[in-house]
Scaffold this motif. Structure first.
Motif, PDB file in Angstrom:
ATOM      1  N   PRO A  31       0.841  -1.203   0.000  1.00 62.01           N
ATOM      2  CA  PRO A  31       0.000   0.000   0.000  1.00 62.01           C
ATOM      3  C   PRO A  31       0.879   1.257   0.000  1.00 62.01           C
ATOM      4  O   PRO A  31       2.024   1.225   0.453  1.00 62.01           O
ATOM      5  N   ALA A  32       0.354   2.346  -0.513  1.00 54.56           N
ATOM      6  CA  ALA A  32       1.077   3.616  -0.489  1.00 54.56           C
ATOM      7  C   ALA A  32       1.486   3.941   0.939  1.00 54.56           C
ATOM      8  O   ALA A  32       0.724   3.721   1.889  1.00 54.56           O
ATOM      9  N   ASN A  33       2.703   4.419   1.080  1.00 52.29           N
ATOM     10  CA  ASN A  33       3.287   4.847   2.356  1.00 52.29           C
ATOM     11  C   ASN A  33       3.524   3.717   3.354  1.00 52.29           C
ATOM     12  O   ASN A  33       3.772   3.978   4.527  1.00 52.29           O
ATOM     13  N   ALA A  34       3.448   2.459   2.922  1.00 51.70           N
ATOM     14  CA  ALA A  34       3.741   1.330   3.812  1.00 51.70           C
ATOM     15  C   ALA A  34       5.245   1.244   4.050  1.00 51.70           C
ATOM     16  O   ALA A  34       6.035   1.939   3.406  1.00 51.70           O
ATOM     17  N   TYR A  35       5.633   0.373   4.966  1.00 46.34           N
ATOM     18  CA  TYR A  35       7.041   0.178   5.326  1.00 46.34           C
ATOM     19  C   TYR A  35       7.402  -1.286   5.089  1.00 46.34           C
ATOM     20  O   TYR A  35       6.877  -2.172   5.741  1.00 46.34           O
ATOM     21  N   VAL A  36       8.305  -1.527   4.142  1.00 42.51           N
ATOM     22  CA  VAL A  36       8.799  -2.868   3.850  1.00 42.51           C
ATOM     23  C   VAL A  36      10.070  -3.040   4.684  1.00 42.51           C
ATOM     24  O   VAL A  36      11.103  -2.460   4.385  1.00 42.51           O
ATOM     25  N   LYS A  37       9.954  -3.833   5.746  1.00 40.01           N
ATOM     26  CA  LYS A  37      10.988  -3.910   6.775  1.00 40.01           C
ATOM     27  C   LYS A  37      11.761  -5.221   6.711  1.00 40.01           C
ATOM     28  O   LYS A  37      11.222  -6.262   6.364  1.00 40.01           O
ATOM     29  N   ASP A  38      13.021  -5.147   7.072  1.00 46.25           N
ATOM     30  CA  ASP A  38      13.890  -6.321   7.171  1.00 46.25           C
ATOM     31  C   ASP A  38      13.573  -7.044   8.481  1.00 46.25           C
ATOM     32  O   ASP A  38      14.336  -6.990   9.435  1.00 46.25           O
ATOM     33  N   LEU A  39      12.455  -7.735   8.521  1.00 41.79           N
ATOM     34  CA  LEU A  39      11.965  -8.365   9.742  1.00 41.79           C
ATOM     35  C   LEU A  39      12.860  -9.507  10.221  1.00 41.79           C
ATOM     36  O   LEU A  39      12.965  -9.765  11.417  1.00 41.79           O
ATOM     37  N   ASN A  40      13.514 -10.210   9.293  1.00 41.81           N
ATOM     38  CA  ASN A  40      14.364 -11.356   9.658  1.00 41.81           C
ATOM     39  C   ASN A  40      15.846 -11.012   9.684  1.00 41.81           C
ATOM     40  O   ASN A  40      16.691 -11.904   9.715  1.00 41.81           O
ATOM     41  N   ASN A  41      16.161  -9.730   9.645  1.00 46.93           N
ATOM     42  CA  ASN A  41      17.543  -9.260   9.708  1.00 46.93           C
ATOM     43  C   ASN A  41      18.425  -9.893   8.619  1.00 46.93           C
ATOM     44  O   ASN A  41      19.576 -10.241   8.859  1.00 46.93           O
ATOM     45  N   GLU A  42      17.868 -10.037   7.425  1.00 42.03           N
ATOM     46  CA  GLU A  42      18.591 -10.635   6.292  1.00 42.03           C
ATOM     47  C   GLU A  42      19.688  -9.725   5.759  1.00 42.03           C
ATOM     48  O   GLU A  42      20.692 -10.206   5.224  1.00 42.03           O
ATOM     49  N   LEU A  43      19.520  -8.424   5.884  1.00 36.51           N
ATOM     50  CA  LEU A  43      20.445  -7.481   5.263  1.00 36.51           C
ATOM     51  C   LEU A  43      21.728  -7.273   6.063  1.00 36.51           C
ATOM     52  O   LEU A  43      22.793  -7.058   5.481  1.00 36.51           O
ATOM     53  N   ALA A  44      21.640  -7.348   7.367  1.00 32.16           N
ATOM     54  CA  ALA A  44      22.783  -7.026   8.226  1.00 32.16           C
ATOM     55  C   ALA A  44      24.019  -7.883   7.945  1.00 32.16           C
ATOM     56  O   ALA A  44      25.150  -7.405   8.062  1.00 32.16           O
ATOM     57  N   TYR A 114      15.897  -6.414  -3.825  1.00 31.79           N
ATOM     58  CA  TYR A 114      15.291  -7.746  -3.736  1.00 31.79           C
ATOM     59  C   TYR A 114      16.282  -8.719  -3.102  1.00 31.79           C
ATOM     60  O   TYR A 114      17.494  -8.578  -3.297  1.00 31.79           O
ATOM     61  N   THR A 115      15.769  -9.678  -2.344  1.00 33.62           N
ATOM     62  CA  THR A 115      16.625 -10.712  -1.768  1.00 33.62           C
ATOM     63  C   THR A 115      16.124 -12.090  -2.168  1.00 33.62           C
ATOM     64  O   THR A 115      14.933 -12.292  -2.380  1.00 33.62           O
ATOM     65  N   TYR A 116      17.059 -12.993  -2.284  1.00 31.75           N
ATOM     66  CA  TYR A 116      16.770 -14.418  -2.478  1.00 31.75           C
ATOM     67  C   TYR A 116      17.348 -15.139  -1.258  1.00 31.75           C
ATOM     68  O   TYR A 116      18.482 -15.626  -1.305  1.00 31.75           O
ATOM     69  N   PRO A 117      16.594 -15.184  -0.139  1.00 26.58           N
ATOM     70  CA  PRO A 117      17.141 -15.759   1.096  1.00 26.58           C
ATOM     71  C   PRO A 117      17.624 -17.201   0.934  1.00 26.58           C
ATOM     72  O   PRO A 117      18.653 -17.575   1.488  1.00 26.58           O
ATOM     73  N   ASN A 118      16.912 -18.004   0.158  1.00 31.06           N
ATOM     74  CA  ASN A 118      17.313 -19.407   0.001  1.00 31.06           C
ATOM     75  C   ASN A 118      18.573 -19.552  -0.855  1.00 31.06           C
ATOM     76  O   ASN A 118      19.195 -20.607  -0.874  1.00 31.06           O
ATOM     77  N   LYS A 119      18.972 -18.483  -1.552  1.00 34.42           N
ATOM     78  CA  LYS A 119      20.192 -18.505  -2.357  1.00 34.42           C
ATOM     79  C   LYS A 119      21.272 -17.600  -1.762  1.00 34.42           C
ATOM     80  O   LYS A 119      22.323 -17.417  -2.370  1.00 34.42           O
ATOM     81  N   ASN A 120      21.000 -16.995  -0.589  1.00 34.32           N
ATOM     82  CA  ASN A 120      21.928 -16.046   0.049  1.00 34.32           C
ATOM     83  C   ASN A 120      22.351 -14.941  -0.917  1.00 34.32           C
ATOM     84  O   ASN A 120      23.513 -14.554  -0.962  1.00 34.32           O
TER      85      ASN A 120
END
Length: 185
Positions: A31-44, A114-120
């Motif tokens: 939705p407009a103005n939503a927040y797509v968050k790194d909930l599983n700390n994949e980026l760190a 974009y992330t592909y968690p199963n492919k790291n």
């Protein structure tokens, strides 16, 4: 009267929580103005300084995680957690060929989308530099705690040559290759 004021406040908090979505949520589902968050700390796990040598050049990547970054699209605006990359490319003599780490140039964008968690693997958008030279996608795959693999897929050499002035540096300094290993410093 107190309940009348408290009720809208509770609704606001609930609606804000409903607007937080996980990474990789499809654009059509945000939705407009939503927040797509790194909930599983994949980026760190990708943050830090990484170096490699390629074809006589030393490339240093500075990867940082930024939270709640405004994303503007033609369809809507929203916020997301992203990885941002700044870099320095030096030749074999140590001369800096390109430096976005210490530059005040703000039109060069290099961030994850974009992330592909199963492919790291994380996919980055790269805007290119002068005249958008080299714009495209870069894929970083985490090999282990100290190494990432690089793949750069430029989409075009020059997007709009009419915006290039005479004498503009239109060299692509980032390595246009696949499976290049960067080591964490």
């Amino acid at each position: 009267m107190k309940n009348l004021i408290l009720f809208p406040g509770i609704l606001f908090v609930i609606s804000c929580k409903a607007q937080t979505l996980p990474l990789n949520t499809s654009l059509k589902d945000i939705p407009a103005n939503a927040y797509v968050k790194d909930l599983n700390n994949e980026l760190a796990q990708y943050t830090g300084t990484y170096k490699t040598n390629f074809q006589g050049k030393e490339i240093t990547l500075y990867i940082t995680k930024n939270e709640n970054v405004l994303q503007k699209s033609s369809q809507k605006n929203y916020y997301s957690d992203v990885l941002d990359i700044k870099y320095i490319v030096k030749n074999s003599a140590g001369t800096i060929l390109q430096d976005t780490q210490n530059s005040t140039i703000t039109n060069i964008k290099f961030y994850s989308y974009y992330t592909y968690p199963n492919k790291n693997t994380i996919v980055f958008y790269y805007s290119g530099t002068n005249c958008r030279v080299g714009w495209g996608d870069i894929f970083l795959k985490k090999i282990n705690d100290t190494q990432i693999s690089w793949e750069y897929r430029p989409d075009d050499i020059i997007l709009d040559s009419s915006k290039c002035t005479s004498g503009t540096d239109i060299n692509i300094y980032l390595p246009e290759t696949k499976d290049l290993i960067f080591n964490k410093q």
